[in-house]
Motif scaffolding. Sequence first.
Motif, short mmCIF file in Angstrom:
data_model
loop_
_atom_site.label_atom_id
_atom_site.label_comp_id
_atom_site.label_asym_id
_atom_site.label_seq_id
_atom_site.Cartn_x
_atom_site.Cartn_y
_atom_site.Cartn_z
N VAL A 199 24.50 -31.84 29.12
CA VAL A 199 25.74 -31.07 28.95
C VAL A 199 25.56 -29.66 29.50
CG1 VAL A 199 27.19 -29.95 27.19
CG2 VAL A 199 26.67 -32.40 27.01
N MET A 200 24.43 -29.03 29.14
CA MET A 200 24.23 -27.65 29.60
C MET A 200 23.98 -27.60 31.12
SD MET A 200 22.38 -25.70 26.45
CE MET A 200 22.55 -24.12 27.28
N ALA A 201 23.43 -28.67 31.66
CA ALA A 201 23.27 -28.72 33.12
C ALA A 201 24.63 -28.67 33.80
CB ALA A 201 22.52 -30.00 33.52
N ARG A 202 25.65 -29.20 33.14
CA ARG A 202 27.00 -29.17 33.71
C ARG A 202 27.57 -27.75 33.73
NH1 ARG A 202 28.30 -31.33 37.46
NH2 ARG A 202 30.41 -30.67 37.04
N LEU A 203 27.11 -26.90 32.81
CA LEU A 203 27.53 -25.49 32.85
C LEU A 203 27.19 -24.86 34.20
CD1 LEU A 203 26.47 -23.94 29.43
CD2 LEU A 203 28.77 -24.00 30.37
N HIS A 204 26.14 -25.40 34.83
CA HIS A 204 25.70 -24.86 36.12
C HIS A 204 26.06 -25.81 37.26
CE1 HIS A 204 23.58 -22.14 33.51
NE2 HIS A 204 23.15 -23.20 32.85
N GLY A 205 26.95 -26.74 36.95
CA GLY A 205 27.43 -27.62 38.01
C GLY A 205 26.42 -28.64 38.49
N TYR A 206 25.39 -28.91 37.68
CA TYR A 206 24.35 -29.83 38.14
C TYR A 206 24.87 -31.25 38.30
CZ TYR A 206 20.13 -32.59 38.37
OH TYR A 206 19.17 -33.48 38.78
N ARG B 247 9.71 -25.49 35.38
CA ARG B 247 11.01 -26.05 35.75
C ARG B 247 11.68 -26.72 34.56
NH1 ARG B 247 12.83 -28.61 40.77
NH2 ARG B 247 10.91 -27.93 41.76
N ASN B 248 10.90 -27.44 33.75
CA ASN B 248 11.51 -28.10 32.58
C ASN B 248 11.97 -27.09 31.54
OD1 ASN B 248 11.55 -31.17 32.52
ND2 ASN B 248 9.59 -30.74 33.49
N LEU B 249 11.18 -26.05 31.32
CA LEU B 249 11.62 -25.03 30.35
C LEU B 249 12.89 -24.36 30.83
CD1 LEU B 249 8.18 -23.45 29.41
CD2 LEU B 249 9.65 -24.82 27.92
N GLU B 250 12.94 -24.08 32.12
CA GLU B 250 14.09 -23.37 32.68
C GLU B 250 15.34 -24.23 32.70
OE1 GLU B 250 14.21 -20.24 33.59
OE2 GLU B 250 16.08 -20.15 34.71
N GLU B 251 15.19 -25.51 33.05
CA GLU B 251 16.37 -26.34 33.29
C GLU B 251 16.67 -27.32 32.17
OE1 GLU B 251 18.40 -25.73 35.68
OE2 GLU B 251 17.07 -24.18 36.45
N TYR B 252 15.64 -27.93 31.63
CA TYR B 252 15.90 -29.02 30.69
C TYR B 252 15.90 -28.52 29.25
CZ TYR B 252 16.15 -33.84 29.19
OH TYR B 252 16.58 -35.02 28.65
N TYR B 253 14.97 -27.61 28.96
CA TYR B 253 14.91 -27.04 27.60
C TYR B 253 15.58 -25.67 27.62
CZ TYR B 253 11.70 -30.88 27.01
OH TYR B 253 11.15 -32.13 26.98
N ASP B 254 16.80 -25.64 28.15
CA ASP B 254 17.50 -24.38 28.33
C ASP B 254 18.46 -24.12 27.18
OD1 ASP B 254 19.24 -26.41 28.95
OD2 ASP B 254 20.18 -25.36 30.62
N ASN B 255 18.24 -24.77 26.06
CA ASN B 255 19.14 -24.59 24.93
C ASN B 255 18.42 -23.87 23.79
OD1 ASN B 255 17.65 -26.68 23.49
ND2 ASN B 255 18.60 -28.07 24.95
N ASP B 256 19.10 -23.78 22.67
CA ASP B 256 18.57 -22.99 21.56
C ASP B 256 17.63 -23.76 20.66
OD1 ASP B 256 20.41 -20.54 21.87
OD2 ASP B 256 21.77 -22.23 21.95
N LEU B 257 17.30 -24.98 21.03
CA LEU B 257 16.51 -25.82 20.13
C LEU B 257 15.02 -25.54 20.21
CD1 LEU B 257 18.35 -29.22 20.78
CD2 LEU B 257 18.89 -27.52 19.03
N THR C 46 6.47 -18.08 28.55
CA THR C 46 7.31 -17.45 27.52
C THR C 46 8.62 -16.90 28.11
OG1 THR C 46 5.36 -16.94 26.20
CG2 THR C 46 7.35 -15.68 25.71
N VAL C 47 8.54 -16.39 29.32
CA VAL C 47 9.77 -15.92 29.98
C VAL C 47 10.75 -17.09 30.12
CG1 VAL C 47 10.71 -15.14 32.19
CG2 VAL C 47 8.74 -13.96 31.18
N HIS C 48 10.24 -18.27 30.48
CA HIS C 48 11.13 -19.41 30.70
C HIS C 48 11.40 -20.21 29.43
CE1 HIS C 48 11.35 -18.82 35.03
NE2 HIS C 48 10.12 -18.38 34.92
N ALA C 49 10.57 -19.99 28.41
CA ALA C 49 10.79 -20.70 27.14
C ALA C 49 11.78 -19.95 26.27
CB ALA C 49 9.47 -20.88 26.39
N LEU C 50 11.58 -18.64 26.15
CA LEU C 50 12.38 -17.86 25.18
C LEU C 50 13.09 -16.67 25.81
CD1 LEU C 50 9.88 -17.84 22.16
CD2 LEU C 50 11.86 -19.34 22.50
N GLY C 51 12.95 -16.50 27.12
CA GLY C 51 13.66 -15.39 27.77
C GLY C 51 13.07 -14.04 27.45
#
Lengths: 403, 403
Positions: free
Chosen positions: A308-315, B133-143, B203-208
Amino acid sequence: MSELKIGLFGLGVVGSGFVKVISRAINANAGIKKICVKDLGKERDIELPEGLLTDNPADILDDPEINLIVEVINDADAAFVIVSEALKRGIPVVSGSKAMVANHLPELIELQRKYDTALLYDASSCGSIPVIRNLEEYYDNDLLLEVKGILNGSSNYILSRVFDHNQSYEDALKTAIELGFAESDPSFDIEGFDSLFKLIIITVHALGAYVKPSEIFTYGISHISDFDINYAREKSVKIKLVAQVVKISDSEFTMFVMPEFVSRNKYIYSVDDEYNGVVIRGECYDRQFMFGKGAGSLPTASSILSDVMARLHGYRYEYKKMGYKGRPSYSTEPVLKVYVRYRNTPVTELLPFITIQQRFLSDDVNYVIGEIKLSDLIKGREILAAPDVFIVNIPTFFVHLDN
Amino acid sequence: MSELKIGLFGLGVVGSGFVKVISRAINANAGIKKICVKDLGKERDIELPEGLLTDNPADILDDPEINLIVEVINDADAAFVIVSEALKRGIPVVSGSKAMVANHLPELIELQRKYDTALLYDASSCGSIPVIRNLEEYYDNDLLLEVKGILNGSSNYILSRVFDHNQSYEDALKTAIELGFAESDPSFDIEGFDSLFKLIIITVHALGAYVKPSEIFTYGISHISDFDINYAREKSVKIKLVAQVVKISDSEFTMFVMPEFVSRNKYIYSVDDEYNGVVIRGECYDRQFMFGKGAGSLPTASSILSDVMARLHGYRYEYKKMGYKGRPSYSTEPVLKVYVRYRNTPVTELLPFITIQQRFLSDDVNYVIGEIKLSDLIKGREILAAPDVFIVNIPTFFVHLDN
């Protein structure tokens, strides 16, 4: 897309998990506008705002404000109707329906192209393990050689109970059903079809090739007997239900789902209980192992959230590998080394073994270990389906290539 | 970008690996146009077309045809000069220099924004494991709650030799150097700095959040003694060098690199030899485990290739999490439970333990097990650096939160 207004189809295990997960995702910039369910009257242990539920798909499909559909219903045929209708209207979809995706992927790819919209389905394969996205984006080069793993949590849970907790297969199956790891009709999981559908989806993103379910050798664990279990124990291996797609040369690959003797030195040996584990092997980087919860309400829902969040970026998936030069084609010519246990079915007469290396005969059980072409296993499906027969792959693998 | 013309800086272990890998990647649509090296006269066991080598960076930076720079040189300062110059000219860069990235990330992010160009560096953390890449794109949510792992192959190889092969630490270090798993000056690896730099990037890509190296407690394995090794063996645990970043509340996280007693039931227990393993833990999906070759010529080069091919599709890090609502801030307030072994240094007088639970005193070695604030470990760095002292984390973790 600046804000996602989601129409959700399905409020079962995954759907209600998704409602919980999205409420925790404060940075998702996404909210559920409508949920379509089959039975409005059903009691649910989830609190929902007034007016969120409907049983009319048109309430979602016709709503011009809804800009993303999440489809997590159990009925694969109904799912296909909904998903194709959404794509035709240009509404992107996130789906968790592996059977639907695996059976209809060529049409679904065509619909995405024709109507310039996106269908994401990472949750359909291995729940929370990001295998599809990684195959599509990170392993998008020519180095990939093999994807192999334990893709079905239910059958793995059962086999774990058997091998690690000394339960009988029947008791383990009962426990799995009681705990909700297997459906009350568990055949989808234990006959290997769940693994098969995931493998088909994985293969599209691994090698750019779609193979129909009916063309792939698929054999589950329901015929396993105490004799097989003891045989494996004596050899210090476990039997696991393994799905694999493997390049056998620069121009060919093969794929199948079947029980396998897994020795202690393999990564998947330690994938126990309801977990999934995937090994991605390539030239240069050797083996990558990804491990996590392959199913369940919240793990699957968190994978849906990633899409869902990937869609925020048009993925969207580009299916790049389908256009690659030198794309390998599917072959069932490889020779496998297998263990076949039987009682009355004369498997050595009925199946065209190339060689038989071991033969065990006794009053109540027999087995052979021999080499046979994968295509002959496919032809011999009905023989192998006899209740007294069980086949296990011995992964010395592709005998004619190794020797 | 339809075709990548690459300028390569560095032809050492990773650089020559990349030359090999790119030649195998027939669908990459990428070729190396120029390679800049420090010493043109150096003998190399790699065949290259005439005229490919230069020792003048301008031959790459001034070439208008070159649309991607791959930077894999060892000197972090020189790397920063090259990378920032490239970004200022609008040339995207793929880099493998973890020290350079970790030390300069805020400036590098600013340069990418200002000059609207991209810097990718997945290879800088855990070689072939696609963790960034996974932290940035796939685990890009608050979980996301925690990223913890074995990020340095050299120190892990040494500890594996000690714990799995009964070698002494000194012998294991020697073997590691002989096999090329550790540099002849191995302090970067065994003192924890390699892990630290990777953890900062993660950490930059995990928690910003970006935290400077100097603010993070980092303790290596060079003081380990037979006493510590035997102590761990008696408790049926291994000592591993672990890097971790953990959310301790909705608003705070902490991070550090130090040896840890790892018990058999942890995923990272089985990460042996030169391998890396990363556990990503989150709400809803629990734990994901990623495992693979963390270093070495071809594994690292294959990760570079993934970043290179991502540029074919215009991929760049968005550093989305740096703009997230409720982004957690760095805290060194958590209380850790630690084992501190010492001989003459009066650690219990010098370090402000909150409680001491165990105290072992003898003629030639002593240890205490107690609780201490992370901030006091940072303040006590010099005390812990005494040659008779060794500290190990006991991961009951964040005592005041758990209890």
